[in-house]
Design an enzyme around this catalytic site. Structure first.
Site, PDB file in Angstrom:
ATOM      1  N   TYR A 152     -31.913 -15.762 -10.933  1.00 18.83           N
ATOM      2  CA  TYR A 152     -30.724 -15.686  -9.967  1.00 18.83           C
ATOM      3  C   TYR A 152     -31.202 -14.951  -8.651  1.00 18.83           C
ATOM      4  O   TYR A 152     -31.029 -15.519  -7.480  1.00 18.83           O
ATOM      5  CB  TYR A 152     -29.729 -14.793 -10.652  1.00 18.83           C
ATOM      6  CG  TYR A 152     -28.580 -14.575  -9.811  1.00 18.83           C
ATOM      7  CD1 TYR A 152     -27.439 -15.603  -9.451  1.00 18.83           C
ATOM      8  CD2 TYR A 152     -28.266 -13.310  -9.174  1.00 18.83           C
ATOM      9  CE1 TYR A 152     -26.438 -15.250  -8.477  1.00 18.83           C
ATOM     10  CE2 TYR A 152     -27.067 -12.907  -8.514  1.00 18.83           C
ATOM     11  CZ  TYR A 152     -26.180 -13.832  -7.948  1.00 18.83           C
ATOM     12  OH  TYR A 152     -25.138 -13.638  -7.411  1.00 18.83           O
ATOM     13  N   LYS A 156     -31.369 -16.961  -4.824  1.00 21.15           N
ATOM     14  CA  LYS A 156     -30.540 -16.279  -3.730  1.00 21.15           C
ATOM     15  C   LYS A 156     -31.785 -15.858  -2.594  1.00 21.15           C
ATOM     16  O   LYS A 156     -31.690 -16.160  -1.487  1.00 21.15           O
ATOM     17  CB  LYS A 156     -30.150 -14.856  -4.126  1.00 21.15           C
ATOM     18  CG  LYS A 156     -28.880 -15.141  -4.850  1.00 21.15           C
ATOM     19  CD  LYS A 156     -27.681 -15.827  -4.191  1.00 21.15           C
ATOM     20  CE  LYS A 156     -26.289 -15.756  -4.849  1.00 21.15           C
ATOM     21  NZ  LYS A 156     -25.358 -16.314  -4.218  1.00 21.15           N
TER      22      LYS A 156
END
Length: 323
Positions: A152, A156
């Protein structure tokens, strides 16, 4: 003004939408506020009834990559949609599709618009991570090199860099901002590794038991929903000159520990509420959460007039009042 919110039916997206609609007008890129004519919510699920009933709101349900025609005529886009941390760790391909490929498709769709759009991208403190032999500095700044330790966080960070390059090339007016862990989130638990940082407050306040998977001394950086929304709107409102280089900005956070969070819960709701927390270590969650920094120097955000919550007890009180 025509505004689009991806993830507009989620907790943060819906709160942002309600705030915008209550204001009635919004500033963008250093210009005076203009009336909000249309607010488009893109999400896989239906929005809350109050938003669906507002005549200024248009809802588009489906996967983000299949809904990009809804960007036509947009002036301002808030990109909040994402698969969250624990989901991406459990399913690598999900994160690639829902975060990386969907984000790239969104940037390309914005690039194709006839008028340059302002895009505020909600990144995360999860772009930072502690690797063996590569500790983070005691205080993290906007200039600290991200070294994510989750899929994750990696996704990002990639999107931050891509948006910065789209902005450098003049395709988009991009404003990437790193959100701190938002607490206290209402509603049901989600798949985020940080979800317990809301659950250990939200559930006891409702008379329900909650599980804390990390040790009490664990330090965390938190922001209330209200301060998070304030940050997103302020970043959209300022000129690019005031925002500065189109690299990611860390939003302000209050530094606390899980022990102090529980103490704040007891202060606001009594010891009986705090006694509803069960301490059950989860090494996987602990490894993720303790890799994130907890102390930030957010001077750049402060120059825009943004500030952290005064303390966690004030966040708990605000949550109780909003229920």
């Amino acid at each position: 003004m025509n505004i689009v919110i991806t993830g507009g039916s989620g907790f943060l997206g819906a709160r942002l939408a309600r705030t915008i609609l209550a204001k009635g007008s919004l500033a963008r890129d250093g210009a005076p506020p203009t009336p909000v004519d249309r607010l488009t919510l893109l999400d896989r699920v239906a929005p809350p009834p109050d938003l669906a009933a507002d005549p200024r709101v248009r809802t588009v349900r489906g996967e983000l990559v299949d809904s990009l025609d809804a960007l036509a005529g947009a002036h301002l886009v808030f990109h909040l949609a994402a698969a969250v941390s624990a989901e991406c760790e459990a399913d690598f391909d999900l994160g690639i599709e829902a975060n990386l490929r969907a984000g790239y498709a969104l940037f390309e769709a914005c690039r194709s618009l006839p008028e340059r759009v302002t895009l505020v991208f909600a990144s995360s403190l999860a772009v930072y991570g502690q690797w063996p032999g590569r500790p983070l500095p005691e205080v993290v700044t906007d200039a600290t090199l991200p070294t994510p330790r989750t899929s994750y966080g990696t996704q990002k960070f990639i999107l931050e860099q891509l948006l910065t390059d789209y902005t450098r090339k003049g395709f988009i007016d991009g404003r990437p901002v790193r959100l701190m862990t938002v607490s206290v989130r209402p509603g049901r638990p989600n798949g985020a590794a940080s979800g317990f940082l809301s659950g250990i407050i939200r559930e006891p306040l409702a008379g329900q038991r909650a599980v804390c998977p990390v040790p009490a001394p664990t330090a965390v950086a938190l922001s209330s929903p209200a301060r998070t929304i304030e940050g997103l709107l302020r970043v959209a409102a300022v000129s690019m000159e005031d925002f500065g280089a189109p690299v990611a900005m860390n939003l302000p956070a209050v530094r606390t520990t899980v022990a102090d969070m529980v103490a704040a819960l007891a202060e606001v709701a009594g010891k009986r509420a705090a006694d509803l927390i069960d301490w059950a270590p989860d090494p996987d969650i602990e490894a993720i959460v303790t890799s994130w920094p907890a102390r930030f120097d957010t001077a750049r955000a402060h120059r825009l007039g943004l500030a952290a919550d005064p303390d966690f007890a004030s966040i708990v009180r605000a949550f109780v009042e909003d229920r």
